[in-house]
Design a protein around this motif. Structure first.
Motif, short mmCIF file in Angstrom:
data_model
loop_
_atom_site.label_atom_id
_atom_site.label_comp_id
_atom_site.label_asym_id
_atom_site.label_seq_id
_atom_site.Cartn_x
_atom_site.Cartn_y
_atom_site.Cartn_z
N HIS A 131 60.14 24.18 62.40
CA HIS A 131 60.38 24.59 63.79
C HIS A 131 59.10 24.50 64.62
O HIS A 131 59.14 24.13 65.79
CB HIS A 131 60.94 26.02 63.82
CG HIS A 131 62.34 26.11 63.30
ND1 HIS A 131 63.07 27.27 63.32
CD2 HIS A 131 63.13 25.18 62.73
CE1 HIS A 131 64.26 27.04 62.79
NE2 HIS A 131 64.31 25.78 62.42
N ILE A 150 65.92 26.30 68.55
CA ILE A 150 64.67 26.78 67.98
C ILE A 150 63.99 27.71 68.99
O ILE A 150 63.95 27.42 70.19
CB ILE A 150 63.75 25.58 67.64
CG1 ILE A 150 64.35 24.80 66.46
CG2 ILE A 150 62.33 26.06 67.31
CD1 ILE A 150 63.64 23.52 66.14
N ARG A 174 61.14 26.41 56.88
CA ARG A 174 61.87 26.15 58.12
C ARG A 174 61.01 26.51 59.32
O ARG A 174 61.02 25.81 60.33
CB ARG A 174 63.16 26.99 58.15
CG ARG A 174 64.21 26.51 57.18
CD ARG A 174 65.53 27.23 57.43
NE ARG A 174 66.07 26.81 58.72
CZ ARG A 174 67.14 27.37 59.28
NH1 ARG A 174 67.75 28.35 58.69
NH2 ARG A 174 67.58 26.94 60.42
N MET A 195 67.39 19.20 63.11
CA MET A 195 66.49 20.04 63.90
C MET A 195 67.16 21.38 64.22
O MET A 195 68.28 21.43 64.73
CB MET A 195 66.08 19.33 65.18
CG MET A 195 65.03 20.10 65.98
SD MET A 195 64.61 19.26 67.53
CE MET A 195 63.60 17.91 66.92
N GLY A 196 66.48 22.47 63.91
CA GLY A 196 67.00 23.79 64.21
C GLY A 196 68.00 24.30 63.19
O GLY A 196 68.42 25.46 63.24
N ALA A 197 68.41 23.43 62.27
CA ALA A 197 69.41 23.83 61.27
C ALA A 197 69.07 23.16 59.95
O ALA A 197 69.91 22.54 59.30
CB ALA A 197 70.80 23.45 61.73
N GLU A 198 67.81 23.30 59.55
CA GLU A 198 67.32 22.60 58.37
C GLU A 198 67.98 23.13 57.09
O GLU A 198 68.31 24.31 57.01
CB GLU A 198 65.79 22.76 58.26
CG GLU A 198 65.01 22.16 59.42
CD GLU A 198 64.98 23.06 60.65
OE1 GLU A 198 65.49 24.20 60.58
OE2 GLU A 198 64.46 22.62 61.69
#
Lengths: 259, 321
Positions: B183, B199, B179, A110-113
């Motif tokens: 998010h 995020i 992405r 999450m947040g760093a895919e």
């Protein structure tokens, strides 16, 4: 055991003169604290002793009112929990960290895919296969075997969920992992699993900073114990040889059992 | 993980419904009727896709119908005034997008719940639409370069269906490939977790609400082009249908979660249902009654299947530190 560090080793994280007040209320006063690689540092204290405020400062959730933070020797400050994460300080939150309906892999990344190029160089799309594989690998490093990391987190046990949250810290390669009451909501078997996760992090040379009300957990895991009282650090000593009763006694009296 | 029945149960029911109408409703299976149903589905599904993207970031957009009506009035007014269609369309989409930006600002900066914000902007948009038209409709012989967007066909496929395919593909690609889509999904599923993971949740919410308005704007342009007219309440009938399509879609493919494929298929099922009921001779009010039952039933199904209250994230009034 040499985990308590010493003058010959450089601290990974170093706090000097840290204070935090909310208006007239002083939550943390003048705390100095050095944390060395490979330590499991337990921060203990009664409710209102200031340990949560201290943790929030170390995790980037709050800025200190006074004092300095040094990370690997260089002075720094954490603008947010994410900023702290980028600098290698991950915090595992008890309830807030995971999206239960999303997949294990999506939670770990999450947040760093991860992405892969789609034909053209500048066009990149999510690389789900690689995220699934790497999420599985992170979990395996924590001795948690989950074959299909595309399953939602909702089906996992409490211990497995903690492993997913810790995997996110591994994905950022965090050198310092802060855990706030990691076993509070767990049963006996799951607690044992989480304690094992913490030992794994320690064996990888990472620092674990632990807040726990469970003295048995602290006695079993910690290499060093810090006791907070009325916002101040009153005890800072190796945990070796301490029993749960000793810990309880130190929290209540604010005095080291050895003295 | 939800099993096959949970994921595809209502999909199968929808297919069965279509098969039943094909077998028993007179003229349902006629090519002309099927094309009409597909064209009608396009308006509904494009609007519902916008709502889906708002719901993906756990925000409601109750302004879509009024935004669409206002955007239709804008494009109709300009086309009527002999402005080039491209410019008119641009102005209509910009109008819709502007309201989406206002919605996003009020939700993320002023922290007014989207339920309230979008009811408010819906009223404002309706007022503006009536102000622009003074209550009458723009009707005229508009250039085919404009009306052809909705009435024409390309390689034998109605343009409306192509527009739907394009918007569906774009929405699907955004959510599942990018992405940004991941998010948006994380923001909607667990806002606090997403924020802690770095995020930009507020930005994602603004994006979801912007895309929702943009979907309404695209619907508006196609509606005006199809009818060669624009009236200040022309999209009103699509509002409940669009919400119903999203809710029914949430019982399909990914139970409990708004999803692109579910929304589009649900929109088709709803339009087939309406068409089939008419062909079977049901009175016009039967459709409304069935629609209401489907809306409530869909959420009940989602709740039972996923064993979690639907809209828990969306309707939580957030207190952010």
């Amino acid at each position: 055991m040499a985990e308590t560090g010493g003058p010959d080793r450089a601290p990974l994280l170093s706090l000097r003169g840290i204070g935090k007040n909310y208006g007239a209320v002083v939550a943390v006063r003048d705390v100095d604290l050095d944390v060395y690689p490979g330590e499991v540092l337990a921060i203990c204290g009664d409710n209102g002793a200031g340990k949560s405020s201290l943790i929030k400062i170390m995790s980037g959730a709050q800025a200190p009112s006074a004092g300095t933070i040094r990370l690997r020797g260089a002075e720094t400050r954490f603008r947010s929990p994410h900023d702290a994460l980028l600098q290698g300080v991950a915090t595992i939150y008890q309830d807030l960290a995971l999206a239960p309906r999303l997949s294990i892999a999506a939670n770990v990344f999450m947040g760093a895919e991860l992405t892969r190029p789609l034909g053209l160089k500048f066009l990149r799309v999510l690389d789900r296969a690689r995220m699934a594989d790497e999420a599985r690998a992170y979990l395996r490093r924590l001795s948690v075997e989950i074959a299909d990391t595309r399953r939602p987190v909702a089906g996992l046990s409490g211990g497995q969920r903690q492993a997913v949250a810790i995997s996110r810290a591994l994905r950022w390669d965090a050198g310092i992992v802060i855990m706030d009451e990691p076993t509070a909501a767990l049963g006996v078997k799951e607690t044992a699993q989480v304690l094992d996760l913490i030992r794994r992090l320690k064996s990888e040379g990472r620092v674990v900073i632990l807040i726990s009300h469970n003295m048995a957990d602290v006695a079993a895991l910690a290499t060093r114990v810090v006791v907070m009282r009325a916002g101040a650090k009153v005890i800072d000593r190796p945990a070796e040889g301490l029993t749960p009763d000793d810990l309880g006694h130190m929290i209540i009296t604010g005095r080291d059992v050895a003295q | 993980m939800p099993g096959l029945i949970e994921r595809y149960g209502t999909v199968a029911a929808g297919l069965a419904l279509i098969a039943a109408f094909a077998a028993f409703a007179p003229n349902f299976a006629a090519l002309g009727n099927i094309i009409n149903v597909l064209k009608d589905t396009s308006f509904l599904a494009i609007m519902a896709l916008g709502f889906t993207l708002a719901l993906t970031v756990a925000e409601l957009d109750l302004s879509i119908a009024e935004v669409a009506s206002l955007a239709a009035v804008v494009v109709g007014w300009l086309v009527q005034s002999k402005v080039s269609p491209a410019l008119a369309i641009g102005a209509a989409l910009a109008t819709a997008a502007a309201i989406g930006v206002v919605n996003g600002f009020c939700v993320t900066v002023l922290r007014v719940p989207s339920l309230i914000v979008t009811l408010g902007t819906a009223a404002v948009a309706r007022g503006l639409a009536f102000m622009a038209t003074q209550g009458v409709a723009f009707v005229g012989r508009w250039p085919t370069g404009f009306t052809g967007l909705a009435r024409g066909a390309t390689l034998g496929i109605p343009n409306l269906v192509l527009w739907l395919a394009g918007v569906t593909a774009a929405s699907w690609a955004l959510i599942t490939w990018t992405r940004t889509g991941a998010h948006m999904t994380a923001t909607g599923e667990a806002e606090e977790a997403a924020r802690l993971a770095g995020i930009a949740t507020a930005r994602m919410k603004r994006l979801g609400l912007l895309l929702s308005s943009l979907g309404a704007g695209i619907t508006a342009v196609l509606l005006a082009a199809n009818l060669s007219s624009a009236a200040p309440n022309m999209a009103g009938d699509y509002f409940l249908y669009a919400i119903a399509a999203v809710l029914l879609g949430m019982t399909m493919f990914a139970p409990g979660r708004p999803n692109v494929a579910g929304t589009v298929f649900a929109a088709l099922v709803l339009k087939v249902l309406g068409n089939g009921l008419v062909l079977l001779g049901a009175a016009y009010y039967v459709q409304d009654i069935v629609l209401g039952a489907i809306m409530i039933g869909s959420v009940a199904v989602s709740t039972v299947v996923t064993n979690t209250p639907a809209f828990a994230n969306t309707l939580a009034f957030r207190a952010r530190a």
